[in-house]
Design a protein around this motif. Structure first.
Motif, mmCIF file in Angstrom:
data_model
loop_
_atom_site.group_PDB
_atom_site.id
_atom_site.type_symbol
_atom_site.label_atom_id
_atom_site.label_comp_id
_atom_site.label_asym_id
_atom_site.label_seq_id
_atom_site.Cartn_x
_atom_site.Cartn_y
_atom_site.Cartn_z
ATOM 1 N N ASP A 1 2.498 1.841 -3.352
ATOM 2 C CA ASP A 1 1.500 2.272 -4.337
ATOM 3 C C ASP A 1 0.866 3.618 -3.989
ATOM 4 N N HIS B 1 0.832 -1.210 0.000
ATOM 5 C CA HIS B 1 0.000 0.000 0.000
ATOM 6 C C HIS B 1 0.867 1.261 0.000
ATOM 7 N N ASP C 1 -1.368 4.085 -1.745
ATOM 8 C CA ASP C 1 -2.790 3.817 -1.545
ATOM 9 C C ASP C 1 -3.133 3.922 -0.068
ATOM 10 N N GLU C 2 -3.670 5.066 0.324
ATOM 11 C CA GLU C 2 -3.980 5.319 1.731
ATOM 12 C C GLU C 2 -5.405 4.901 2.115
ATOM 13 N N THR C 3 -6.122 4.223 1.217
ATOM 14 C CA THR C 3 -7.478 3.765 1.503
ATOM 15 C C THR C 3 -7.495 2.921 2.774
ATOM 16 N N ASP D 1 -4.893 4.298 5.862
ATOM 17 C CA ASP D 1 -4.447 2.907 5.980
ATOM 18 C C ASP D 1 -3.339 2.801 7.020
#
Length: 298
Positions: A226, A223, A228-230, A278
């Protein structure tokens, strides 16, 4: 069997969708968020904003909210599920909480004529969507048996930890010690490598193919690379859960220095404004300390 899932978050939604496949229209979802209700409705389920709107005679309730306070409110609060439940309904409470809170909820459930299962879960959003959660359950044999259809649709392994509520929550707190420390040390390793000039993708490839790897490193540092902090699981969750670890350790007179240090790292990340991101982005605390640049940062 009429089943309700209270909390259509990252794990609750997956569990509810699998129950919908198994039990069909007898499954209802509860969530105050319109978007979550819309997703469950689009899949063919019934979704309501409050547990007080559940179908009368609901026989099993799976509770996947954040903490003990939310679980108590969802079950026994003014807009709780209790008045809508069938006599002898089973309450399957999978929220992470202190063992004492699980015992208190079980006592209240028994006083109202309900079965109670202290049943925290692990497996994350992916495990929930795949119907492959691991359940750490404690409760009477009657409660375990009545919860069987729920677990058949949502879990790949159910650990029966005994008849006493609180044992399941104790096991989950111990598990979260490992999970939280693993995420924190994964972030530390990635941050140190970046600071020392190692390409993040190369670092990731070496570690995931070698003995230093862990599931948390492989999942969470992907994460980070990438960008991607979702929040499949947020920094704030481990502020709470490692706090529970510290509480249990103090109650047992047990030193837990690694958990304490990891907890402070998550607290620092939240203080920097990253609590809702995340949990792999606990690495932002190291970024603040060292000035490193993460791969997808502008």
């Amino acid at each position: 069997m009429r089943i309700a899932v209270i909390g259509l978050g990252s794990m609750g939604m997956g569990a509810a969708l699998n129950l919908l496949k198994s039990a069909g229209p007898d499954v209802a979802g509860v969530d105050p968020r319109e978007a979550a209700r819309a997703e469950f409705t689009a899949a063919g389920g019934t979704a309501v904003a409050s547990a007080a709107e559940l179908p009368q005679g609901t026989e099993a309730v799976l509770v996947l909210v954040v903490n003990a306070a939310q679980a108590r409110e969802a079950l026994f609060g003014p807009a709780g599920a209790a008045p809508r439940l069938a006599p002898g309904a089973v309450l399957i409470v999978s929220s992470t909480m202190a063992p004492a809170d699980a015992r208190a909820l079980a006592t209240e459930a028994a006083a109202r004529g309900f079965l109670y299962l202290d049943a925290p879960v692990s497996g994350g959003a992916a495990g929930a969507r795949a119907g492959k959660l691991t359940v750490m359950a404690s409760g009477t044999p009657e409660a375990v048996a009545k919860a069987g259809p729920v677990f058949a649709a949502t879990a790949q392994k159910v650990w029966d930890l005994g008849a006493e509520p609180g044992l399941g929550s104790t096991m989950k707190v111990v598990h979260q010690l490992l999970a939280g420390v693993h995420i924190a040390v994964a972030a530390e390793a990635m941050a140190l490598g970046i600071k020392a000039g190692i390409d993040p993708e190369t670092l990731y490839g070496v570690v995931t193919g070698a003995a230093g790897n862990s599931w948390m490193f492989e999942n969470r540092m992907r994460h980070v690379i990438d960008g991607d902090e979702t929040p499949r699981s947020a920094v704030d969750i481990f502020v709470k859960d490692l706090g529970l670890v510290g509480d249990l350790a103090r109650a047992e007179g047990f030193p837990a220095p690694l958990a304490a240090q990891a907890h402070q790292l998550f607290v620092a990340a939240r203080a920097l404004g990253h609590g809702g991101k995340d949990d792999g982005f606990v690495i932002r605390a190291y970024q603040a300390l060292t000035g490193i640049r993460l791969p997808k940062d502008a």
